[in-house]
Motif scaffolding. Structure first.
Motif, PDB file in Angstrom:
ATOM      1  N   GLU A  80       0.764  -1.265   0.089  1.00  0.00           N
ATOM      2  CA  GLU A  80      -0.025  -0.190  -0.068  1.00  0.00           C
ATOM      3  C   GLU A  80       0.821   1.142   0.144  1.00  0.00           C
ATOM      4  O   GLU A  80       0.474   2.182  -0.642  1.00  0.00           O
ATOM      5  CB  GLU A  80      -0.851  -0.171   1.198  1.00  0.00           C
ATOM      6  CG  GLU A  80      -2.041   1.250   1.279  1.00  0.00           C
ATOM      7  CD  GLU A  80      -2.742   1.089   2.283  1.00  0.00           C
ATOM      8  OE1 GLU A  80      -3.156   2.150   2.837  1.00  0.00           O
ATOM      9  OE2 GLU A  80      -3.255   0.116   2.971  1.00  0.00           O
ATOM     10  N   LYS A  81       1.861   1.351   0.822  1.00  0.00           N
ATOM     11  CA  LYS A  81       2.785   2.623   1.003  1.00  0.00           C
ATOM     12  C   LYS A  81       4.017   2.301   0.177  1.00  0.00           C
ATOM     13  O   LYS A  81       4.793   3.007   0.081  1.00  0.00           O
ATOM     14  CB  LYS A  81       2.885   2.940   2.273  1.00  0.00           C
ATOM     15  CG  LYS A  81       1.810   3.258   3.067  1.00  0.00           C
ATOM     16  CD  LYS A  81       2.239   4.149   4.352  1.00  0.00           C
ATOM     17  CE  LYS A  81       1.039   4.131   5.289  1.00  0.00           C
ATOM     18  NZ  LYS A  81       0.144   5.264   5.054  1.00  0.00           N
ATOM     19  N   GLY A  82       3.936   1.210  -0.951  1.00  0.00           N
ATOM     20  CA  GLY A  82       5.455   1.001  -1.496  1.00  0.00           C
ATOM     21  C   GLY A  82       5.429   2.064  -2.628  1.00  0.00           C
ATOM     22  O   GLY A  82       4.652   2.744  -2.969  1.00  0.00           O
ATOM     23  N   ILE A  83       6.709   2.039  -3.249  1.00  0.00           N
ATOM     24  CA  ILE A  83       6.959   2.709  -4.441  1.00  0.00           C
ATOM     25  C   ILE A  83       7.362   1.906  -5.705  1.00  0.00           C
ATOM     26  O   ILE A  83       8.157   0.832  -5.348  1.00  0.00           O
ATOM     27  CB  ILE A  83       7.949   3.819  -4.055  1.00  0.00           C
ATOM     28  CG1 ILE A  83       9.170   3.320  -3.494  1.00  0.00           C
ATOM     29  CG2 ILE A  83       7.273   4.768  -3.351  1.00  0.00           C
ATOM     30  CD1 ILE A  83      10.232   4.327  -3.431  1.00  0.00           C
ATOM     31  N   LEU A  84       7.163   2.582  -6.821  1.00  0.00           N
ATOM     32  CA  LEU A  84       7.680   1.906  -7.832  1.00  0.00           C
ATOM     33  C   LEU A  84       8.883   2.911  -8.328  1.00  0.00           C
ATOM     34  O   LEU A  84       8.656   4.236  -8.381  1.00  0.00           O
ATOM     35  CB  LEU A  84       6.917   1.760  -9.221  1.00  0.00           C
ATOM     36  CG  LEU A  84       5.772   0.622  -9.193  1.00  0.00           C
ATOM     37  CD1 LEU A  84       4.756   1.082  -9.877  1.00  0.00           C
ATOM     38  CD2 LEU A  84       6.582  -0.400 -10.033  1.00  0.00           C
TER      39      LEU A  84
END
Length: 189
Positions: free
Chosen positions: A149-153
């Motif tokens: 959910e709070k991850g980044i690409l």
């Protein structure tokens, strides 16, 4: 010559490919990415104890830097036969490190992301500059819900590339370095 910038393996050399097809992440660009990860107040991800997915990993420069800096687990994905032995040799050179996996798969196969049995805090993508299917990959990542959910690409592209970013993803930050640009994305909730 490429080296690990910081952490447990700081200064260790990273072997590079001898061909012109593979385009390893330059140290300056890599250092800038990690500075943004560590210091940007726009990101809510902590590199320590993160699960990392390194797509088009090449010689492993990004994922190895993550391992050196304390990431929990790194999944390397690479299918190019000319670079796989170098990736494996670079990882074996990190003696006593076992918190990684290598997948020798085609990232574009429709069931690839389903085969991963975990979600990720950071997904790094460094496709060939000529690759025109980035939007397909981004859609697959979003649809398979493999990004936390709070991850980044983080996407490494040529600075002039005009990629289509799916509406459900938002650009947090974009930086240009020489011929390349780095795009930081998150899921727009």
């Amino acid at each position: 010559m490429m080296r690990i910038i910081a952490g447990t393996f700081r200064g260790k050399k990273i072997l590079e490919p001898k061909d012109n097809i593979t385009r390893p992440l330059k140290d300056l660009t890599k250092e800038s990415i990690f500075n943004i990860l560590a210091h940007s107040n726009k990101l809510e991800v902590d590199l320590n104890n993160s699960n990392i997915l390194d797509l088009f990993s090449g010689v492993g420069s990004f994922g190895i830097e993550c391992l050196s800096r304390g990431s929990k687990h790194v999944v390397f994905v690479e299918k190019y036969n000319e670079v796989l032995p170098i990736l494996k040799k670079n990882l074996l050179g990190l003696k006593k490190i076992e918190n990684y996996e290598i997948f020798e798969h085609d990232i574009y196969s429709s069931d690839f992301f389903k085969s991963l049995d975990k979600t990720f805090d950071i997904i790094f993508m460094d496709p060939p500059y000529k690759d025109k299917q980035l939007n397909l990959l981004l859609d697959n990542i979003k649809n398979q819900k493999i990004l936390n959910e709070k991850g980044i690409l983080i996407v490494h592209r040529h600075k002039d590339e005009k990629d289509i970013i799916p509406n459900e993803l938002k650009v947090i930050e974009e930086k240009k370095y020489g011929l390349s640009k780095i795009i930081f994305l998150s899921v727009d909730n």
